[in-house]
Design an enzyme around this catalytic site. Structure first.
Site, mmCIF file in Angstrom:
data_model
loop_
_atom_site.group_PDB
_atom_site.id
_atom_site.type_symbol
_atom_site.label_atom_id
_atom_site.label_comp_id
_atom_site.label_asym_id
_atom_site.label_seq_id
_atom_site.Cartn_x
_atom_site.Cartn_y
_atom_site.Cartn_z
ATOM 1 N N PHE A 16 0.802 -1.231 0.000
ATOM 2 C CA PHE A 16 0.000 0.000 0.000
ATOM 3 C C PHE A 16 0.830 1.273 0.000
ATOM 4 C CE2 PHE A 16 -2.927 -3.189 1.333
ATOM 5 C CZ PHE A 16 -4.074 -2.842 0.630
ATOM 6 N N GLY A 17 2.119 1.159 0.038
ATOM 7 C CA GLY A 17 2.899 2.385 0.062
ATOM 8 C C GLY A 17 4.391 2.122 0.066
ATOM 9 N N ASP A 123 3.382 -10.475 12.901
ATOM 10 C CA ASP A 123 4.107 -10.572 11.625
ATOM 11 C C ASP A 123 5.611 -10.513 11.883
ATOM 12 O OD1 ASP A 123 4.317 -10.938 8.915
ATOM 13 O OD2 ASP A 123 4.034 -8.830 8.400
#
Ligand code: ATP
Ligand code: MG
Length: 412
Positions: A16-17, A123
């Site tokens: 996303f970026g 994560d």
């Protein structure tokens, strides 16, 4: 606001970026800025901000400011100047036990802190464990900094048990990977991921992949096979890699498929392999960090989500030094005694380095096979600063020293 941060170099690109090294032109500080273009999943981003702002620890990348400009959401953070643990493991094709322990201890201290703050990371992987070398140290020792709280979960809130199957497949615990929409203990799942990280550091490969054979099968079949290997605790142990029995014992305890048989973070911290060469004061450092007041939240999670969904320029969000204000560009004056505060951070003001990015070694790894790689660390031209770890009191300065100051300043 965005003009205050001059982009210097692209560090990473996510779904996303992007993440850039930036220079804050007002203070000349070198920082990292994650820029998320509109369209990011606001629930996860809100969790990321909500959770990351609570975490102030020497081994967690410090989240400094968040703002929205016309096109993006920008998260300004402490910059880790030495790549990620993955880069290092790849470069050296695995790490010797002494180095693996050095990073593992820092990872566990960071995770112990997160868990005690009620946050599971979900994560954990070497890509999200960054390395930083402080310029003013006598020896260039990489210090580990956990980053990327994009999938993190606050697990102490009532009814907040984890259910979603999130993470990175190779590091996901079997109970998460099964994806049966059952509640799971996200903290125990983090322990599993740390076990995989330890394995990857030691062996320079993934524990539950099989060589070649899996390449032609579908993703679902691959996951099923991985799960089967996890259940059987069938990870390959390369005999060329020498790992002590103590280390193996810890690794096996972390990679137990049944979460209730897996070592808890407390048991890991009490394990002899973990404790070996652990600098004096490590536990106290974590206790001190936990005793710090939790930074006050200025906006509730739902409010952050609302602002993120509305986008800008109407609903603008700003977190300054972990403080959330509602008005774009408005600096919120620090409240006395409630935050770690600017004082500690000011000590970290640094000039932009002449060569902004440092690498541990400029020599690419040769492709002469695993056996050759066993001499890692001793190859000419590829020095890894060898240190008498036991003599390093890397945690001492956290006790009573400038808050927010990194332990690295006391290391050497
Ligand atoms: P991905 O989906 O790849 O995990 P992401 O959008 O979640 O990406 P991060 O993991 O936060 O973003 O950052 C992507 C990469 O950018 C990191 O793996 C790291 O290489 C680099 N990076 C992120 N934050 C920093 C930082 N503070 N200092 C240095 N590098 C960073
Ligand atoms: Mg990441």
């Amino acid at each position: 606001m965005a003009a205050r941060f001059q982009k210097v170099k692209l560090l990473g690109q996510g779904g996303f970026g992007t993440v850039h090294v930036v220079i804050d032109i007002e203070t000349n500080r070198v920082l990292a800025m994650k820029t998320l273009k509109k369209g990011y999943p606001s629930k996860y981003v809100a969790d990321e901000l909500d959770n990351h702002q609570l975490l102030r620890h020497p081994h967690i990348v410090y989240c400094e400011e968040v703002f929205i400009d016309d096109t993006s959401l920008c998260i300004v953070m402490e910059y880790a100047n030495c790549g990620s643990l993955l880069d290092l493991v790849k470069l050296r094709r695995g790490l010797e036990e002494i180095y693996a322990r050095w990073f593992f201890q820092q990872l566990i201290l960071a995770l112990h802190f997160c868990h005690n703050r009620g946050i599971a990371h979900r994560d954990i992987k070497p890509e999200n464990l960054l390395l930083h070398i402080y310029e003013d140290l006598k020896y260039p020792v990489p210090i580990l900094k956990m980053c990327d709280f994009g999938l993190s979960k606050a697990v102490v809130l009532p009814g907040a048990s984890a259910k979603s199957c999130v993470g990175t497949v190779r590091y996901m615990a079997p109970e998460v990977l099964k994806n049966n929409e059952m509640d799971y203990d996200a903290m125990m799942a983090d322990v599993w991921s740390c076990g995989v990280v330890l394995y990857v550091m030691l062996y320079g490969r993934y524990p539950f992949d099989s060589k070649g054979a899996d390449r032609v099968i579908s993703k679902e079949q691959k996951v099923r096979r991985m799960l089967d290997r996890m259940k059987r605790e069938a990870y390959v142990l390369n005999p060329d890699v020498s790992v002590t029995d103590e280390c193996m014992n810890l690794l096996r305890g972390m990679l137990k498929p049944a979460p209730d048989q897996r070592l808890t973070i407390e048991k890991i911290m009490a394990h002899p392999w973990f404790k070996k060469d652990l600098p004096k004061g490590a536990h106290e450092m974590n206790t001190d960090c936990l005793n710090e007041p939790v930074p006050p939240k200025h906006q509730k999670l739902v409010e952050i989500i609302r602002l993120l969904r509305m986008g800008c320029p109407v609903g603008r969000l700003l977190i300054t030094n972990l403080r959330v204000g509602t008005t774009f560009g408005e600096e919120v004056p620090p409240e006395e005694g409630t935050l770690l505060g600017a004082a500690g951070r000011e000590e970290e003001v640094r000039k932009p380095p002449e060569q902004p990015i440092k690498v541990l070694s400029t020599q690419a790894p040769s492709r002469t096979g695993r056996r050759a790689s066993r001499q890692r660390g001793s190859q000419p031209g590829r020095p890894m600063t060898c240190m008498p770890f036991s003599s390093i009191n890397w945690c001492e300065s956290m006790r009573g020293a400038g808050r927010g100051r990194s332990i690295a300043f006391s290391v050497l």
